[in-house]
Design an enzyme around this catalytic site. Sequence first.
Site, PDB file in Angstrom:
ATOM      1  N   SER A   1      15.539  -8.857  -3.743  1.00 47.80           N
ATOM      2  CA  SER A   1      16.967  -8.486  -3.797  1.00 47.80           C
ATOM      3  C   SER A   1      17.242  -7.556  -4.966  1.00 47.80           C
ATOM      4  O   SER A   1      18.283  -7.634  -5.617  1.00 47.80           O
ATOM      5  CB  SER A   1      17.833  -9.744  -3.912  1.00 47.80           C
ATOM      6  OG  SER A   1      17.551 -10.612  -2.846  1.00 47.80           O
TER       7      SER A   1
ATOM      8  N   ILE B   1      16.422  -1.906  -3.823  1.00 46.14           N
ATOM      9  CA  ILE B   1      16.403  -1.642  -2.373  1.00 46.14           C
ATOM     10  C   ILE B   1      17.022  -2.815  -1.624  1.00 46.14           C
ATOM     11  O   ILE B   1      17.818  -2.628  -0.698  1.00 46.14           O
ATOM     12  CB  ILE B   1      14.975  -1.369  -1.845  1.00 46.14           C
ATOM     13  CG1 ILE B   1      14.336  -0.206  -2.596  1.00 46.14           C
ATOM     14  CG2 ILE B   1      15.008  -1.061  -0.339  1.00 46.14           C
ATOM     15  CD1 ILE B   1      12.915   0.118  -2.171  1.00 46.14           C
ATOM     16  N   GLY B   2      16.684  -4.038  -2.035  1.00 46.25           N
ATOM     17  CA  GLY B   2      17.197  -5.228  -1.337  1.00 46.25           C
ATOM     18  C   GLY B   2      18.716  -5.251  -1.294  1.00 46.25           C
ATOM     19  O   GLY B   2      19.330  -5.513  -0.252  1.00 46.25           O
TER      20      GLY B   2
ATOM     21  N   ASP C   1      15.278 -13.984  -3.493  1.00 47.40           N
ATOM     22  CA  ASP C   1      14.586 -13.416  -4.663  1.00 47.40           C
ATOM     23  C   ASP C   1      14.167 -14.577  -5.559  1.00 47.40           C
ATOM     24  O   ASP C   1      14.786 -15.648  -5.517  1.00 47.40           O
ATOM     25  CB  ASP C   1      15.508 -12.469  -5.449  1.00 47.40           C
ATOM     26  CG  ASP C   1      14.744 -11.422  -6.251  1.00 47.40           C
ATOM     27  OD1 ASP C   1      14.773 -10.233  -5.867  1.00 47.40           O
ATOM     28  OD2 ASP C   1      14.106 -11.798  -7.272  1.00 47.40           O
TER      29      ASP C   1
ATOM     30  N   ARG D   1       1.707   4.764  -7.420  1.00 48.20           N
ATOM     31  CA  ARG D   1       2.020   3.596  -6.587  1.00 48.20           C
ATOM     32  C   ARG D   1       0.839   2.623  -6.586  1.00 48.20           C
ATOM     33  O   ARG D   1       1.027   1.411  -6.549  1.00 48.20           O
ATOM     34  CB  ARG D   1       2.328   4.033  -5.153  1.00 48.20           C
ATOM     35  CG  ARG D   1       3.581   4.884  -4.993  1.00 48.20           C
ATOM     36  CD  ARG D   1       3.720   5.296  -3.535  1.00 48.20           C
ATOM     37  NE  ARG D   1       4.878   6.117  -3.260  1.00 48.20           N
ATOM     38  CZ  ARG D   1       4.853   7.452  -3.182  1.00 48.20           C
ATOM     39  NH1 ARG D   1       3.729   8.110  -3.395  1.00 48.20           N
ATOM     40  NH2 ARG D   1       5.957   8.123  -2.905  1.00 48.20           N
TER      41      ARG D   1
ATOM     42  N   ASN E   1       1.476  -6.678  -6.931  1.00 46.56           N
ATOM     43  CA  ASN E   1       2.214  -6.817  -5.665  1.00 46.56           C
ATOM     44  C   ASN E   1       1.400  -7.527  -4.577  1.00 46.56           C
ATOM     45  O   ASN E   1       1.977  -8.141  -3.671  1.00 46.56           O
ATOM     46  CB  ASN E   1       2.709  -5.448  -5.181  1.00 46.56           C
ATOM     47  CG  ASN E   1       3.922  -4.983  -5.996  1.00 46.56           C
ATOM     48  OD1 ASN E   1       4.486  -5.766  -6.766  1.00 46.56           O
ATOM     49  ND2 ASN E   1       4.313  -3.734  -5.846  1.00 46.56           N
TER      50      ASN E   1
ATOM     51  N   ILE F   1       8.166  -2.876   2.676  1.00 50.89           N
ATOM     52  CA  ILE F   1       8.474  -1.654   1.918  1.00 50.89           C
ATOM     53  C   ILE F   1       7.666  -1.610   0.612  1.00 50.89           C
ATOM     54  O   ILE F   1       7.376  -0.546   0.076  1.00 50.89           O
ATOM     55  CB  ILE F   1       9.992  -1.579   1.611  1.00 50.89           C
ATOM     56  CG1 ILE F   1      10.815  -1.596   2.907  1.00 50.89           C
ATOM     57  CG2 ILE F   1      10.320  -0.334   0.795  1.00 50.89           C
ATOM     58  CD1 ILE F   1      12.322  -1.413   2.714  1.00 50.89           C
ATOM     59  N   THR F   2       7.283  -2.772   0.127  1.00 50.04           N
ATOM     60  CA  THR F   2       6.598  -2.879  -1.172  1.00 50.04           C
ATOM     61  C   THR F   2       5.363  -1.971  -1.242  1.00 50.04           C
ATOM     62  O   THR F   2       4.592  -1.879  -0.289  1.00 50.04           O
ATOM     63  CB  THR F   2       6.194  -4.361  -1.400  1.00 50.04           C
ATOM     64  OG1 THR F   2       7.371  -5.163  -1.361  1.00 50.04           O
ATOM     65  CG2 THR F   2       5.494  -4.546  -2.735  1.00 50.04           C
TER      66      THR F   2
ATOM     67  N   HIS G   1       1.167   6.482   2.533  1.00 51.80           N
ATOM     68  CA  HIS G   1       2.333   6.807   1.700  1.00 51.80           C
ATOM     69  C   HIS G   1       1.869   7.014   0.262  1.00 51.80           C
ATOM     70  O   HIS G   1       2.042   6.163  -0.602  1.00 51.80           O
ATOM     71  CB  HIS G   1       3.344   5.663   1.790  1.00 51.80           C
ATOM     72  CG  HIS G   1       4.607   5.921   1.023  1.00 51.80           C
ATOM     73  ND1 HIS G   1       5.402   7.014   1.238  1.00 51.80           N
ATOM     74  CD2 HIS G   1       5.219   5.202   0.051  1.00 51.80           C
ATOM     75  CE1 HIS G   1       6.449   6.963   0.426  1.00 51.80           C
ATOM     76  NE2 HIS G   1       6.348   5.873  -0.309  1.00 51.80           N
TER      77      HIS G   1
HETATM   78  N1  NAI Z   1       7.619   2.205   1.125  1.00 57.00           N
HETATM   79  C1  NAI Z   1       8.404   3.071   0.498  1.00 57.00           C
HETATM   80  O1  NAI Z   1       8.641   4.168   0.996  1.00 57.00           O
HETATM   81  C2  NAI Z   1       9.035   2.702  -0.793  1.00 57.00           C
HETATM   82  C3  NAI Z   1       8.579   1.601  -1.473  1.00 57.00           C
HETATM   83  N2  NAI Z   1       9.176   1.207  -2.650  1.00 57.00           N
HETATM   84  C4  NAI Z   1       8.681  -0.031  -3.246  1.00 57.00           C
HETATM   85  O2  NAI Z   1       9.583  -1.089  -2.924  1.00 57.00           O
HETATM   86  C5  NAI Z   1       9.444  -2.132  -3.902  1.00 57.00           C
HETATM   87  C6  NAI Z   1      10.822  -2.596  -4.345  1.00 57.00           C
HETATM   88  O3  NAI Z   1      11.498  -1.556  -5.024  1.00 57.00           O
HETATM   89  P1  NAI Z   1      12.901  -1.859  -5.766  1.00 57.00           P
HETATM   90  O4  NAI Z   1      13.798  -2.643  -4.896  1.00 57.00           O
HETATM   91  O5  NAI Z   1      13.366  -0.571  -6.328  1.00 57.00           O
HETATM   92  O6  NAI Z   1      12.370  -2.797  -6.955  1.00 57.00           O
HETATM   93  P2  NAI Z   1      13.211  -3.850  -7.826  1.00 57.00           P
HETATM   94  O7  NAI Z   1      12.377  -4.153  -9.018  1.00 57.00           O
HETATM   95  O8  NAI Z   1      14.592  -3.380  -8.028  1.00 57.00           O
HETATM   96  O9  NAI Z   1      13.266  -5.145  -6.872  1.00 57.00           O
HETATM   97  C7  NAI Z   1      12.156  -5.930  -6.612  1.00 57.00           C
HETATM   98  C8  NAI Z   1      12.636  -7.372  -6.561  1.00 57.00           C
HETATM   99  O10 NAI Z   1      11.529  -8.187  -6.188  1.00 57.00           O
HETATM  100  C9  NAI Z   1      11.709  -9.423  -6.850  1.00 57.00           C
HETATM  101  N3  NAI Z   1      10.451 -10.149  -6.867  1.00 57.00           N
HETATM  102  C10 NAI Z   1       9.391  -9.984  -7.697  1.00 57.00           C
HETATM  103  N4  NAI Z   1       8.431 -10.884  -7.396  1.00 57.00           N
HETATM  104  C11 NAI Z   1       8.898 -11.607  -6.351  1.00 57.00           C
HETATM  105  C12 NAI Z   1       8.366 -12.668  -5.582  1.00 57.00           C
HETATM  106  N5  NAI Z   1       7.145 -13.177  -5.849  1.00 57.00           N
HETATM  107  N6  NAI Z   1       9.102 -13.174  -4.588  1.00 57.00           N
HETATM  108  C13 NAI Z   1      10.332 -12.680  -4.309  1.00 57.00           C
HETATM  109  N7  NAI Z   1      10.895 -11.680  -5.006  1.00 57.00           N
HETATM  110  C14 NAI Z   1      10.179 -11.140  -6.013  1.00 57.00           C
HETATM  111  C15 NAI Z   1      12.208  -9.051  -8.241  1.00 57.00           C
HETATM  112  O11 NAI Z   1      12.845 -10.166  -8.864  1.00 57.00           O
HETATM  113  C16 NAI Z   1      13.155  -7.905  -7.915  1.00 57.00           C
HETATM  114  O12 NAI Z   1      14.489  -8.341  -7.776  1.00 57.00           O
HETATM  115  C17 NAI Z   1       8.541  -1.547  -4.986  1.00 57.00           C
HETATM  116  O13 NAI Z   1       7.214  -2.032  -4.819  1.00 57.00           O
HETATM  117  C18 NAI Z   1       8.594  -0.046  -4.744  1.00 57.00           C
HETATM  118  O14 NAI Z   1       7.455   0.623  -5.222  1.00 57.00           O
HETATM  119  C19 NAI Z   1      10.207   1.907  -3.187  1.00 57.00           C
HETATM  120  C20 NAI Z   1      10.690   3.027  -2.541  1.00 57.00           C
HETATM  121  C21 NAI Z   1      10.113   3.532  -1.316  1.00 57.00           C
HETATM  122  O1  OAA Z   2       7.688   6.701  -5.549  1.00 53.95           O
HETATM  123  C1  OAA Z   2       7.786   5.458  -5.578  1.00 53.95           C
HETATM  124  O2  OAA Z   2       7.194   4.734  -6.381  1.00 53.95           O
HETATM  125  C2  OAA Z   2       8.662   4.807  -4.556  1.00 53.95           C
HETATM  126  C3  OAA Z   2       8.317   5.370  -3.252  1.00 53.95           C
HETATM  127  O3  OAA Z   2       7.344   4.980  -2.624  1.00 53.95           O
HETATM  128  C4  OAA Z   2       9.062   6.529  -2.793  1.00 53.95           C
HETATM  129  O4  OAA Z   2      10.191   6.780  -3.254  1.00 53.95           O
HETATM  130  O5  OAA Z   2       8.522   7.238  -1.932  1.00 53.95           O
END
Ligand code: NAI
Ligand code: OAA
EC number: 1.1.1.37
Length: 320
Positions: free
Chosen positions: A11, A14-15, A34, A89, A96, A119-120, A176
């Site tokens: 949450s 992105i969440g 979360d 990444r 992760n 998404i992670t 990605h």
């Molecule tokens: N696939 C894609 O195109 C993209 C992927 N991402 C990835 O998405 C992920 C999330 O990004 P954001 O939301 O910006 O990060 P964020 O740090 O704002 O949110 C991540 C959340 O995960 C929670 N979390 C951590 N460990 C956990 C667990 N064991 N169980 C449940 N919740 C847990 C944290 O408390 C935090 O609230 C990152 O890994 C980022 O690299 C980001 C953008 C694009």
């Molecule tokens: O760049 C990052 O770490 C997050 C991501 O995957 C993106 O925005 O494409």
Amino acid sequence: MARKKIALIGSGMIGGTLAHLAGLKELGDIVLFDIADGVPQGKGLDIAQSSPVEGFNASLTGASDYAAIEGADVCIVTAGVARKPGMSRDDLLGINLKVMEQVGAGIKKYAPNAFVICITNPLDAMVWALQKFSGLPKNMVVGMAGVLDSARFRLFLSEEFKVSVQDVTAFVLGGHGDTMVPLARYSTVAGIPLTDLVKMGWVTKERLEEIIQRTRDGGAEIVGLLKTGSAYYAPAASAIEMAESYLKDKKRVLPCAAHLSGQYGVKDMYVGVPTVIGAGGVERIVEIDLNKAEQEAFDKSVGAVAGLCEACINIAPALK
Ligand SMILES: NC(=O)C1=CN([C@@H]2O[C@H](COP(=O)(O)OP(=O)(O)OC[C@H]3O[C@@H](n4cnc5c(N)ncnc54)[C@H](O)[C@@H]3O)[C@@H](O)[C@H]2O)C=CC1
Ligand SMILES: O=C([O-])CC(=O)C(=O)O
């Protein structure tokens, strides 16, 4: 008809954005999950308080116990950490991967019939591991990246050509990461392939290559600007497009990290390819013809993803 249930696992940036968009689009009732106690509850309450103003009907709740996701129709996974400037990444893999193990167990126990969108990052390896940890059918677990990468390519092209984003289509395949493969031949303006637009003098080959490189660096560009994390509005919008196609059986043709079992010559890996997303999950992998250069670029990207999966197996041998 009862509302659908959407579980958002993670949450953070992105969440929270996913919850807001899912509410605005009335996709269903939303559970934010979360480990950071108070955050999912607070964001859920905040967004719920916007519903009378916006005029949408949805229940939004927050939880730190997996039991809350019970019976979810869709799970969107963003749990974990995001990168900061100077990181790739792939640097997120170790931490992760452990998160995916917990999330996979939670989904297996409480939402085994869900359509799961991961998404992670690093995306292709994490969705591969999540499918194995959760044991859900491969067509019901998919990764979001291609919709986002293609959206970035579409935006940059629309700005270059001074045409509406609506008239630009794009396909970005592969992993990605830095090796992703934006396909000029399959990306169009009003149906005209970019390769033809080069011949028509709309853009030079060199300028097109610059736009392609900016697309590949799209995530890093935003990380460099934000400094505290990575992109979240466009990633959330992209995952919502996928969730909506599943929930409404729209059968959109979307590039997603999908499980390949021989298509494109790839076995037991998740890599970005065009898919059809409908009520059956990933209903079809679209196998497009690639020329020599495109195939080489795709193979290189697959090789990079394979290396990340190997790294996952070294940490968690059960994934083999
Ligand atoms: N696939 C894609 O195109 C993209 C992927 N991402 C990835 O998405 C992920 C999330 O990004 P954001 O939301 O910006 O990060 P964020 O740090 O704002 O949110 C991540 C959340 O995960 C929670 N979390 C951590 N460990 C956990 C667990 N064991 N169980 C449940 N919740 C847990 C944290 O408390 C935090 O609230 C990152 O890994 C980022 O690299 C980001 C953008 C694009
Ligand atoms: O760049 C990052 O770490 C997050 C991501 O995957 C993106 O925005 O494409």
